[in-house]
Design a protein around this motif. Structure first.
Motif, PDB file in Angstrom:
ATOM      1  N   ARG A 103       0.721  -1.196   0.180  1.00  0.00           N
ATOM      2  CA  ARG A 103       0.024   0.008   0.091  1.00  0.00           C
ATOM      3  C   ARG A 103       1.008   1.153  -0.090  1.00  0.00           C
ATOM      4  O   ARG A 103       0.553   2.230  -0.687  1.00  0.00           O
ATOM      5  N   GLU A 104       1.927   1.130   0.852  1.00  0.00           N
ATOM      6  CA  GLU A 104       2.894   2.434   0.677  1.00  0.00           C
ATOM      7  C   GLU A 104       3.320   2.523  -0.512  1.00  0.00           C
ATOM      8  O   GLU A 104       3.701   3.720  -0.987  1.00  0.00           O
ATOM      9  N   ILE A 105       3.726   1.629  -1.267  1.00  0.00           N
ATOM     10  CA  ILE A 105       4.450   1.711  -2.303  1.00  0.00           C
ATOM     11  C   ILE A 105       3.581   2.216  -3.570  1.00  0.00           C
ATOM     12  O   ILE A 105       3.828   2.947  -4.428  1.00  0.00           O
ATOM     13  N   ARG A 106       2.432   1.770  -3.315  1.00  0.00           N
ATOM     14  CA  ARG A 106       1.317   2.106  -4.404  1.00  0.00           C
ATOM     15  C   ARG A 106       1.159   3.673  -3.983  1.00  0.00           C
ATOM     16  O   ARG A 106       0.797   4.616  -5.044  1.00  0.00           O
ATOM     17  N   LYS A 107       1.194   3.936  -2.865  1.00  0.00           N
ATOM     18  CA  LYS A 107       0.936   5.525  -2.781  1.00  0.00           C
ATOM     19  C   LYS A 107       2.140   6.448  -3.052  1.00  0.00           C
ATOM     20  O   LYS A 107       1.945   7.436  -3.836  1.00  0.00           O
ATOM     21  N   LEU A 108       3.309   5.826  -2.843  1.00  0.00           N
ATOM     22  CA  LEU A 108       4.488   6.556  -3.097  1.00  0.00           C
ATOM     23  C   LEU A 108       4.465   6.717  -4.943  1.00  0.00           C
ATOM     24  O   LEU A 108       4.749   7.834  -5.553  1.00  0.00           O
ATOM     25  N   ALA A 109       3.970   5.582  -5.651  1.00  0.00           N
ATOM     26  CA  ALA A 109       4.021   5.752  -7.134  1.00  0.00           C
ATOM     27  C   ALA A 109       3.028   6.485  -7.595  1.00  0.00           C
ATOM     28  O   ALA A 109       3.276   7.305  -8.339  1.00  0.00           O
ATOM     29  N   GLU A 110       1.878   6.587  -6.839  1.00  0.00           N
ATOM     30  CA  GLU A 110       1.086   7.664  -7.417  1.00  0.00           C
ATOM     31  C   GLU A 110       1.410   9.013  -7.037  1.00  0.00           C
ATOM     32  O   GLU A 110       0.934   9.936  -7.922  1.00  0.00           O
ATOM     33  N   GLU A 111       2.082   9.274  -5.815  1.00  0.00           N
ATOM     34  CA  GLU A 111       2.609  10.671  -5.525  1.00  0.00           C
ATOM     35  C   GLU A 111       3.797  10.964  -6.703  1.00  0.00           C
ATOM     36  O   GLU A 111       3.592  12.062  -7.033  1.00  0.00           O
ATOM     37  N   ARG A 112       4.475  10.078  -7.152  1.00  0.00           N
ATOM     38  CA  ARG A 112       5.627  10.302  -8.083  1.00  0.00           C
ATOM     39  C   ARG A 112       4.831  10.560  -9.185  1.00  0.00           C
ATOM     40  O   ARG A 112       5.197  11.684  -9.948  1.00  0.00           O
ATOM     41  N   LEU A 113       3.935   9.904  -9.708  1.00  0.00           N
ATOM     42  CA  LEU A 113       3.026  10.200 -10.936  1.00  0.00           C
ATOM     43  C   LEU A 113       2.211  11.391 -11.082  1.00  0.00           C
ATOM     44  O   LEU A 113       2.233  12.010 -12.203  1.00  0.00           O
ATOM     45  N   GLY A 114       2.181  11.665  -9.735  1.00  0.00           N
ATOM     46  CA  GLY A 114       1.090  13.027  -9.608  1.00  0.00           C
ATOM     47  C   GLY A 114       2.160  14.182 -10.099  1.00  0.00           C
ATOM     48  O   GLY A 114       1.583  15.277 -10.605  1.00  0.00           O
ATOM     49  N   PHE A 115       3.237  14.201 -10.008  1.00  0.00           N
ATOM     50  CA  PHE A 115       4.231  15.114 -10.317  1.00  0.00           C
ATOM     51  C   PHE A 115       4.112  15.573 -11.846  1.00  0.00           C
ATOM     52  O   PHE A 115       4.442  16.609 -12.163  1.00  0.00           O
ATOM     53  N   PHE A 116       3.744  14.319 -12.685  1.00  0.00           N
ATOM     54  CA  PHE A 116       3.601  14.852 -13.982  1.00  0.00           C
ATOM     55  C   PHE A 116       2.289  15.319 -14.475  1.00  0.00           C
ATOM     56  O   PHE A 116       2.113  15.492 -15.714  1.00  0.00           O
ATOM     57  N   GLY A 117       1.411  15.844 -13.532  1.00  0.00           N
ATOM     58  CA  GLY A 117       0.172  16.375 -13.818  1.00  0.00           C
ATOM     59  C   GLY A 117      -0.593  15.438 -14.706  1.00  0.00           C
ATOM     60  O   GLY A 117      -0.710  14.267 -14.829  1.00  0.00           O
ATOM     61  N   GLN A 118      -1.389  16.252 -15.606  1.00  0.00           N
ATOM     62  CA  GLN A 118      -2.229  15.506 -16.705  1.00  0.00           C
ATOM     63  C   GLN A 118      -1.596  14.469 -17.391  1.00  0.00           C
ATOM     64  O   GLN A 118      -2.221  13.601 -17.903  1.00  0.00           O
ATOM     65  N   ARG A 119      -0.499  14.840 -17.869  1.00  0.00           N
ATOM     66  CA  ARG A 119       0.524  13.853 -18.596  1.00  0.00           C
ATOM     67  C   ARG A 119       0.284  12.363 -18.225  1.00  0.00           C
ATOM     68  O   ARG A 119       0.257  11.460 -19.073  1.00  0.00           O
ATOM     69  N   LEU A 120       0.342  12.376 -16.906  1.00  0.00           N
ATOM     70  CA  LEU A 120       0.510  10.838 -16.564  1.00  0.00           C
ATOM     71  C   LEU A 120      -0.632  10.251 -15.344  1.00  0.00           C
ATOM     72  O   LEU A 120      -0.179   9.939 -14.496  1.00  0.00           O
ATOM     73  N   MET A 121      -1.747  11.141 -15.642  1.00  0.00           N
ATOM     74  CA  MET A 121      -2.943  11.014 -14.461  1.00  0.00           C
ATOM     75  C   MET A 121      -3.679   9.977 -14.906  1.00  0.00           C
ATOM     76  O   MET A 121      -4.177   9.570 -15.852  1.00  0.00           O
ATOM     77  N   GLY A 122      -4.531   9.730 -13.753  1.00  0.00           N
ATOM     78  CA  GLY A 122      -5.997   8.982 -13.588  1.00  0.00           C
ATOM     79  C   GLY A 122      -5.909   7.710 -14.565  1.00  0.00           C
ATOM     80  O   GLY A 122      -5.116   7.014 -14.307  1.00  0.00           O
ATOM     81  N   TYR A 123      -6.717   7.668 -15.757  1.00  0.00           N
ATOM     82  CA  TYR A 123      -6.765   6.604 -16.385  1.00  0.00           C
ATOM     83  C   TYR A 123      -5.531   5.895 -16.861  1.00  0.00           C
ATOM     84  O   TYR A 123      -5.563   4.719 -17.034  1.00  0.00           O
ATOM     85  N   ARG A 124      -4.657   6.705 -17.023  1.00  0.00           N
ATOM     86  CA  ARG A 124      -3.229   6.220 -17.764  1.00  0.00           C
ATOM     87  C   ARG A 124      -2.443   5.444 -16.728  1.00  0.00           C
ATOM     88  O   ARG A 124      -1.581   4.560 -17.119  1.00  0.00           O
ATOM     89  N   TRP A 125      -2.832   5.568 -15.400  1.00  0.00           N
ATOM     90  CA  TRP A 125      -2.051   4.421 -14.329  1.00  0.00           C
ATOM     91  C   TRP A 125      -2.390   3.191 -14.510  1.00  0.00           C
ATOM     92  O   TRP A 125      -1.400   2.427 -14.546  1.00  0.00           O
ATOM     93  N   ASP A 126      -3.470   2.834 -15.270  1.00  0.00           N
ATOM     94  CA  ASP A 126      -3.635   1.330 -15.309  1.00  0.00           C
ATOM     95  C   ASP A 126      -3.614   0.918 -16.794  1.00  0.00           C
ATOM     96  O   ASP A 126      -4.111  -0.113 -17.013  1.00  0.00           O
ATOM     97  N   GLN A 127      -3.170   1.788 -17.573  1.00  0.00           N
ATOM     98  CA  GLN A 127      -2.846   1.332 -18.983  1.00  0.00           C
ATOM     99  C   GLN A 127      -1.308   0.739 -19.078  1.00  0.00           C
ATOM    100  O   GLN A 127      -0.414   1.217 -18.376  1.00  0.00           O
ATOM    101  N   PRO A 128      -1.270  -0.379 -20.178  1.00  0.00           N
ATOM    102  CA  PRO A 128       0.218  -0.610 -19.994  1.00  0.00           C
ATOM    103  C   PRO A 128       1.113   0.300 -20.758  1.00  0.00           C
ATOM    104  O   PRO A 128       0.619   1.211 -21.590  1.00  0.00           O
TER     105      PRO A 128
END
Ligand SMILES: Nc1ncnc2c1ncn2[C@@H]1O[C@H](COP(=O)(O)OP(=O)(O)OP(=O)(O)O)[C@@H](O)[C@H]1O
Ligand SMILES: [Mg+2]
Length: 262
Positions: A127-152
């Motif tokens: 869970r912590e690692i998932r949170k960390l990953a989301e936080e890091r991805l959040g840094f890239f704003g819309q470019r790597l956001m939301g639905y993209r997280w679960d895409q290959p």
């Protein structure tokens, strides 16, 4: 300011080819330094030496005052040095978020194997690692956001793959980021964005950054200091203006086809 990374008299040859020669070089804490130079100048080799992919034939490489020479790559990552690759190294069949999580797992106590056992402690860690990953991805704003997280990862544009590479580097809790041609293959809008992003990585996320880049607009836009290499030798160092107008640098570029890359 204290040097976070320091190379002293570093040399490396492959067979008879001297790729890095007597290189002295440093990056201060919180600085953005660009390495430029024609194709084959030894820029990526410099990264490979710092990250333990290759060992120097001679010289010293210090990170935060401690030698990195002789350490394997994963230990150097754990010390706080992370990199991206000129030729991207993503897990294309894994999702965007899994790619970042995988990068983080390598640096936790759990490791991938033990996490398979799924004890309560492991689940908490996941869970912590998932949170960390989301936080890091959040840094890239819309470019790597939301639905993209679960895409290959294979479904991402080239520019987004480069962003994901950076997110993976950020997942290792590094202090120093080594970025190998982050703007390669990007269009002008994306290039502008990555220039801003690199500034944010320093200003907002507190990284020290060493970047190899061919696009001189990017180099001009981000660099506190520029180091020019040619045939593994440092031929100039200073502000962008100083280096870009240095006769040795101009000659190194004019003497090769690299000028065509801007
Ligand atoms: N493992 C290796 N074995 C033999 N030669 C190598 C190896 N790695 C790099 N070289 C050589 O070292 C030289 C420098 O390569 P390097 O990849 O560091 O250049 P570069 O400055 O990153 O170039 P580019 O701008 O094209 O990415 C080249 O001549 C390359 O062929
Ligand atoms: Mg290279």
């Amino acid at each position: 300011m204290a040097a976070l990374l320091e190379l002293k008299n570093v040399s490396k040859a492959f067979g008879g080819l001297q790729v890095i020669s007597g290189l002295d070089f440093h990056v201060d804490e919180h600085e953005i330094v660009s390495v430029i130079g024609p194709n084959g100048a030894g820029k990526t080799t410099l990264f490979n030496l710092v990250t333990g992919v290759y060992q120097p034939d001679e010289g010293e490489i210090l990170f935060d005052g401690q030698s990195l020479v002789g350490l394997p790559p994963h230990k150097i990552t754990r010390r706080g040095v992370a990199r991206t690759f000129q030729t991207l190294r993503l897990f294309l069949n894994m999702t965007v978020k899994e790619n970042v999580m995988a990068a983080a797992y390598g640096h936790t106590r759990a490791g991938v194997l033990r996490s398979v056992l799924r004890t309560p402690g492991m689940r908490r860690e996941e869970r912590e690692i998932r949170k960390l990953a989301e936080e890091r991805l959040g840094f890239f704003g819309q470019r790597l956001m939301g639905y993209r997280w679960d895409q290959p990862a294979y479904s991402l544009s080239y520019a987004n793959r480069r962003r994901l590479e950076i997110a993976r580097a950020m997942a290792t809790n590094a202090r120093l980021l080594l970025l190998d041609e982050p703007a390669a293959g990007m269009n002008p809008v994306e290039t502008h964005e990555i220039t801003e992003l690199i500034g944010q990585l320093r200003d907002e996320a507190d990284y020290t950054i060493l970047v190899i880049e061919h696009d001189m607009h990017v180099v001009e836009g981000i660099s506190d200091r520029v180091v020019a290499l040619d045939h593994g030798v440092k031929i100039a160092e200073g502000t962008f203006d100083q280096v870009a107008t240095d006769p040795r640098v101009v000659e190194a570029y004019l003497g090769t086809s690299a000028t065509a890359r801007k």
